[in-house]
Design an enzyme around this catalytic site. Sequence first.
Site, short mmCIF file in Angstrom:
data_model
loop_
_atom_site.label_atom_id
_atom_site.label_comp_id
_atom_site.label_asym_id
_atom_site.label_seq_id
_atom_site.Cartn_x
_atom_site.Cartn_y
_atom_site.Cartn_z
N GLY A 267 -13.43 -27.40 -0.13
CA GLY A 267 -14.75 -26.77 -0.13
C GLY A 267 -14.64 -25.29 0.15
O GLY A 267 -15.26 -24.45 -0.51
N ASN A 271 -9.79 -18.25 6.00
CA ASN A 271 -8.93 -17.08 6.18
C ASN A 271 -9.68 -16.04 7.03
O ASN A 271 -10.86 -15.77 6.80
CB ASN A 271 -8.61 -16.47 4.83
N GLU A 302 -17.17 -22.29 8.05
CA GLU A 302 -16.08 -21.30 7.97
C GLU A 302 -16.30 -20.17 8.96
O GLU A 302 -15.35 -19.68 9.57
CB GLU A 302 -15.97 -20.75 6.54
N HIS A 305 -15.17 -21.10 12.35
CA HIS A 305 -13.71 -21.06 12.47
C HIS A 305 -13.19 -19.67 12.87
O HIS A 305 -12.07 -19.55 13.35
CB HIS A 305 -13.07 -21.41 11.12
N GLU A 324 -11.20 -28.89 12.97
CA GLU A 324 -12.18 -29.24 11.95
C GLU A 324 -13.45 -29.83 12.56
O GLU A 324 -14.56 -29.53 12.13
CB GLU A 324 -11.58 -30.21 10.94
#
Length: 517
Positions: A267, A271, A302, A305, A324
Amino acid sequence: MPGENLTKVEAFTRSRLITVKGYDIEIDLREVASSPTFRTTSTVTFLAEPGESSFIDAIAHTVHRVVLNGQELDPADVFDDSRILLTGLKADNTLEIEADFSYTNSGEGLHRFVDPVDDEIYLYTQFEVPDSRRVFPVFEQPDLKATFRFTIHAPNHWQVVSNQPTPEPTATENGSTWAFGATPRISSYITALVAGPYEAVRDELVSSSGKTIPLGVFSRKSLSQYLDTDYILDITRKGFEYFERRFGVPYPFEKYDQLFVPEFNAGAMENAGAVTFTESYVFRSQVSDAVRERRVVTILHELAHMWFGDLVTMRWWNDLWLNESFAEWASTIATAEATEWTEAWTTFQAMEKSWAYRQDQLPSTHPIVANIRDIEDVQVNFDGITYAKGGSVLKQLVAWVGEEAFFRGVHNYFVKHQWSNATLSDLLEELEDTSGRKLRHWSELWLETAGVNTLYPEVSVDAAGVITDFQIRQTAPTSGRRFGHTVWRWASTTPQRTAFSSESGAPNSTLTVSSRR
Ligand SMILES: [Zn+2]
């Protein structure tokens, strides 16, 4: 012959021997149209136990040159499979390697895509779990953090994006050069390079630290007309505001680019400062609300993260589930509380939790905390237990310690371990501190066992066929019915009144499942 695997024992041995200072990595993409490989020239500086031996990872097409502390080594002697052997290390080491690596079309390493619409070439990297070694020589494990300074030679008309802000290019022979600044100390799997004639929309926001954070949204030219950039930026701003406020820690990187890239396997990928997304999130026709909501959750997943995963990183892949699950939990609460998708937890229940229940009843189930002996174990553990059961159990943990205590614990965890690595017990320690609850037993029950509990009815009937007692009993998967525990009971002592009671003593009983063994 190590093949391409890396065991936990090897990784931990290496991180005891080595501290990486930094990488200077020069990648030449100017012949992208004609050559199946690209040249990487890199210099790695690192500290080591003097006299010891170790290795650096590289899945290279051809290694041309290896120089360790000024001494030229023959690649034929030191390069085998995916490793370059390093012997006779000093306290302070400089390693120079020149090698050719291959473009891929599998979505691992440096993926090369030719747009059928206009024949333009688009590149992007995908490094999780162990694929930065397909682009440059690297000590490929999450606890060997370092600074990364990329210098990229590419065609003139390209955009070049990495973790640090894109510098002004300088013209060179048949192309341009982008000399990026060094990253903070991060893990190699979240470094990134995205390059090609991408269309970019730029904006900015002001972080809670007062710093201006440049934003970018990218897609390939032939798709850019379909991308609803304003909406994506709006969700991004809401996410920044929400996470900075709840985590109490400003966004840790210098800019935030989001890039929709072709033929992406997952998905999205977190980075640092350069998130890549699947192009199926560029909507070319009407899509259902479920898909629109999922994209919002993914954008916020994201972004979460950047703190949990990128600023503080798991020490080894056995905590991948936590990485996750945290992002899944954090993105769902942010979606529910900061966007128009206020029913996000209902979606979570319908999609994630039911996925977890299904996976947990298959023969392939495993405890959330799995034994990850090597990189091959990581690949088979990217499943519904990791993402969905982990996320569901984390939601339970938040309820158990309380939301405020949870966020305070997470804040302390970020502050204490920033730019470094941590484990599940480091997080639980902070949560025990802020909540006053002991979590070791909870961790054993929920993280270290597999399978779902069974609920079943027990009904007693008198001679006239009237129900006199009704209980819902629960068993753990391995304990058998004999050990059933009552979680809910209806008992009628007087026929006129109905009384509900619970053996567990909880008021209103507990249809929420508490696993007891
Ligand atoms: Zn994730």
